[in-house]
Scaffold this motif. Structure first.
Motif, mmCIF file in Angstrom:
data_model
loop_
_atom_site.group_PDB
_atom_site.id
_atom_site.type_symbol
_atom_site.label_atom_id
_atom_site.label_comp_id
_atom_site.label_asym_id
_atom_site.label_seq_id
_atom_site.Cartn_x
_atom_site.Cartn_y
_atom_site.Cartn_z
ATOM 1 N N UNK A 230 24.303 53.914 32.889
ATOM 2 C CA UNK A 230 23.251 53.452 33.723
ATOM 3 C C UNK A 230 22.682 54.752 34.398
ATOM 4 N N UNK A 231 21.292 54.651 34.158
ATOM 5 C CA UNK A 231 20.440 55.765 34.789
ATOM 6 C C UNK A 231 20.366 55.310 36.338
ATOM 7 N N UNK A 232 21.025 55.997 37.183
ATOM 8 C CA UNK A 232 20.948 55.719 38.622
ATOM 9 C C UNK A 232 19.869 56.300 39.186
ATOM 10 N N UNK A 233 18.805 55.655 39.538
ATOM 11 C CA UNK A 233 17.531 55.991 40.079
ATOM 12 C C UNK A 233 17.743 56.138 41.701
ATOM 13 N N UNK A 234 16.867 56.967 42.343
ATOM 14 C CA UNK A 234 17.235 57.002 43.718
ATOM 15 C C UNK A 234 16.424 56.097 44.475
ATOM 16 N N UNK B 46 25.772 50.481 41.141
ATOM 17 C CA UNK B 46 26.860 51.688 40.602
ATOM 18 C C UNK B 46 28.307 50.830 41.249
ATOM 19 N N UNK B 47 28.393 50.202 42.195
ATOM 20 C CA UNK B 47 29.526 49.692 42.688
ATOM 21 C C UNK B 47 29.950 48.637 41.887
ATOM 22 N N UNK B 48 29.040 47.934 41.213
ATOM 23 C CA UNK B 48 29.572 46.972 40.221
ATOM 24 C C UNK B 48 30.245 47.505 39.181
ATOM 25 N N UNK B 49 29.554 48.706 38.518
ATOM 26 C CA UNK B 49 30.276 49.212 37.523
ATOM 27 C C UNK B 49 31.541 50.114 37.805
ATOM 28 N N UNK B 50 31.644 50.518 39.094
ATOM 29 C CA UNK B 50 32.852 51.321 39.273
ATOM 30 C C UNK B 50 34.061 50.079 39.543
ATOM 31 N N UNK B 51 33.768 48.723 40.024
ATOM 32 C CA UNK B 51 34.421 47.872 40.326
ATOM 33 C C UNK B 51 35.373 47.525 39.074
ATOM 34 N N UNK B 52 34.365 47.168 37.923
ATOM 35 C CA UNK B 52 34.751 46.390 36.782
ATOM 36 C C UNK B 52 35.452 47.691 36.060
ATOM 37 N N UNK B 53 34.971 48.887 35.865
ATOM 38 C CA UNK B 53 35.822 49.932 35.432
ATOM 39 C C UNK B 53 36.937 50.105 35.979
ATOM 40 N N UNK B 54 37.056 50.016 37.168
ATOM 41 C CA UNK B 54 38.595 50.408 37.857
ATOM 42 C C UNK B 54 39.502 49.259 37.423
ATOM 43 N N UNK B 55 39.074 48.005 37.398
ATOM 44 C CA UNK B 55 39.772 46.829 37.302
ATOM 45 C C UNK B 55 40.343 46.771 35.866
ATOM 46 N N UNK C 22 29.896 55.254 47.998
ATOM 47 C CA UNK C 22 29.916 55.839 46.592
ATOM 48 C C UNK C 22 30.953 57.038 46.722
ATOM 49 N N UNK C 23 30.677 58.135 47.613
ATOM 50 C CA UNK C 23 31.603 59.254 47.559
ATOM 51 C C UNK C 23 33.006 58.795 47.728
#
Length: 505
Positions: free
Chosen positions: A125-129, A137-146, A423-424
């Motif tokens: 995912x290209x995280x644009x400013x 990003x939170x969606x991806x983090x949660x899915x990957x973590x789970x 995020x951090x």
């Protein structure tokens, strides 16, 4: 210049060649009135339309925009086939051709059976400013973590590179790289080939864009430009050049074009901007649109073959309304001209997004958006989130900026916490888990990353190999969002001090 052709048989003209032809024609226009001087003589613009019609082009014309230089001169306009052509003074800025929807073949992921596909687990995912990318990003983090997936993460902070384009060594030199990478979702200046080299072969790529003027206003406030430049937003727009030195070396006008990989020196180069858009169109299977987030999330669920409940998200890292700035109509026009490359990028993917929604089906989209909102209501009831000012918050849910509002779940449910984790804080959680896994699987040597204190010469290898690693790492700038002074840089001298001091003894 946008021209939407309908073609047949052998008369198909490549899109890039078409744009060049029209661009050369436009560059010869010497006056803009009811007719246009072309090659020294007046030519009705409708003749240009007829020119293509006689060559099996059906002439689906849409808006043609030409921008030149910093565009300080008044914009003139004329009518061509019921649409406006905007012309300015020094640098022609052309959009991509818009094809009739009948020529746009739907991608496989849009038409496949959601019950028969396999969920994607290798994702870049290209995280644009300032494009609601922290929510994605939170969606991806949660899915990957789970699901026990591994992430590309920097040793420090929340950027890969910042002021420099992504390099694969930024991932390869991390202590957990041997675990493998499933998800790439960290701020960086995009380089597709370099990202591709650290990702599995079946990786899917996507990004998100936002209306450029809205984005810049948000960026200006959030990154505290005014504090540094001592200028209001209006003063800044009227005085600072498009190709000026970037704030903190990576924030400026046309932030999306920069994030997508456009070199700073190419910001006025028409060919470079067009090539960047063309490449992005090839590289990304989906580009979401911030202003249409619900529809974007529905399409994302199909793109990734995830359940709709997997893409439910809170509106994280969004500014409080009191920090938003309104601009005069004149300044808005100036800003829009200066953001020409970003508008080219945005309008291209907005049109493509429209076509995807049309192919998906309007009624079908409405049904799925309603389901998504029902999932959101269920989440809010389950977790009972309390919206708070960042200044009043503590712990992992506290956003970095004091200008945004955060969420605190009125629940001890760990899954609720992850929806509102900053995020951090989330990156630190993932980084800690991967460091422990690398330690468990590969031993102590594997986790001696950028932030590790050396425990002895034997852990660092030979002096030559150690110095080579230090020199490699020192070439990488590591960015993070600091607690003071806005967006900041961790000085490399401080980062490597412990290693160098130990080695010197």
């Amino acid at each position: 210049m946008y021209v939407g052709p309908h073609v047949s048989g052998a008369d198909v003209v490549p899109r890039r060649i078409l744009i060049r032809i029209i661009g050369l024609m436009a560059s010869l226009f010497t006056s803009i009135e009811s007719d246009v001087k072309f090659g020294g003589g007046p030519v009705e613009l409708v003749l240009l339309h007829q020119y293509f019609s006689t060559r099996a082009w059906s002439g689906y014309w849409t808006k043609i925009q030409e921008f030149r230089g910093q565009l300080r001169d008044p914009v003139q306009s004329v009518c061509a086939s019921s649409e406006n052509i905007e012309v300015t003074e020094s640098f022609i800025y052309l959009g991509s051709a818009v094809y009739d929807t009948r020529l746009f073949a739907p991608p496989d992921w849009l038409t496949r059976d959601p019950d028969s596909c396999r969920p994607s687990t290798n994702i870049a995912f290209l995280k644009t400013h300032k494009c609601a990318s922290s929510a994605v990003q939170n969606i991806l983090f949660r899915y990957g973590y789970a699901h026990g997936l591994r992430f590309a993460l920097p040793d420090y902070g929340n950027y890969f590179g910042g002021a420099v384009t992504f390099d694969a060594d930024m991932v390869r030199l991390t202590p957990w790289y041997k675990l493998g990478v499933n998800i790439f979702a960290i701020h960086t200046k995009w380089d597709y080939e370099q990202v591709k080299s650290v990702m599995p072969n079946d990786t899917v790529y996507f990004s998100i864009v936002r209306e450029p003027s809205e984005l810049f206003e948000s960026l200006y406030t959030y990154a505290e430009f005014e504090k540094f430049y001592k200028k209001s937003l209006e003063e800044f727009v009227e005085s600072e050049d498009v190709d000026g030195d970037r704030f903190r070396k990576y924030l400026w006008y046309n932030q999306m074009a920069w994030d997508f990989g456009l070199p700073g020196e190419a910001i006025k180069d028409l060919d470079a901007v067009q090539r960047m858009v063309d490449l992005a169109d090839e590289q990304f299977g989906l580009v979401m649109v911030t202003e249409r987030m619900d529809e974007s999330l529905v399409l994302l669920s199909h793109f990734l073959c995830w359940d709709l409940s997997d893409v439910v998200v809170l509106k994280v890292n969004a500014r409080s309304s009191k920090f938003k700035t309104s601009l005069s109509a004149e300044t808005q026009a100036t800003l829009k001209r200066k953001l020409a490359p970003d508008y080219l990028l945005y309008e291209h993917f907005l049109r493509k997004f429209d076509r995807l929604v049309e192919l998906f089906g309007r009624e079908r989209m409405d049904r799925e958006v309603a389901k998504l909102r029902n999932h959101m209501e269920e989440l809010l009831q389950k977790c009972n989130f309390l919206k708070k000012k960042s200044a009043d918050m503590r712990g992992p849910n506290k956003p970095w900026s004091e200008m945004v509002e955060g969420y605190k779940p009125d629940s001890n449910n760990r899954s609720c916490e992850l929806f509102s984790q900053s995020e951090i804080s989330f990156i630190n959680l993932l980084r800690g888990r991967q460091k422990m896994e690398a330690l468990r699987r590969f031993g102590r040597d594997s986790v001696l990353g950028l932030d590790a204190l050396p425990l002895g010469a034997e852990a660092l290898g030979s002096p030559a190999s150690m110095m080579e690693r230090i020199n490699q790492l020192k070439r990488k700038l590591v960015y993070k969002e600091g607690s003071e002074g806005g967006l900041g840089i961790i000085k490399e001298e401080a980062v490597y001090l412990d290693l160098l001091m130990y080695y010197s003894h």
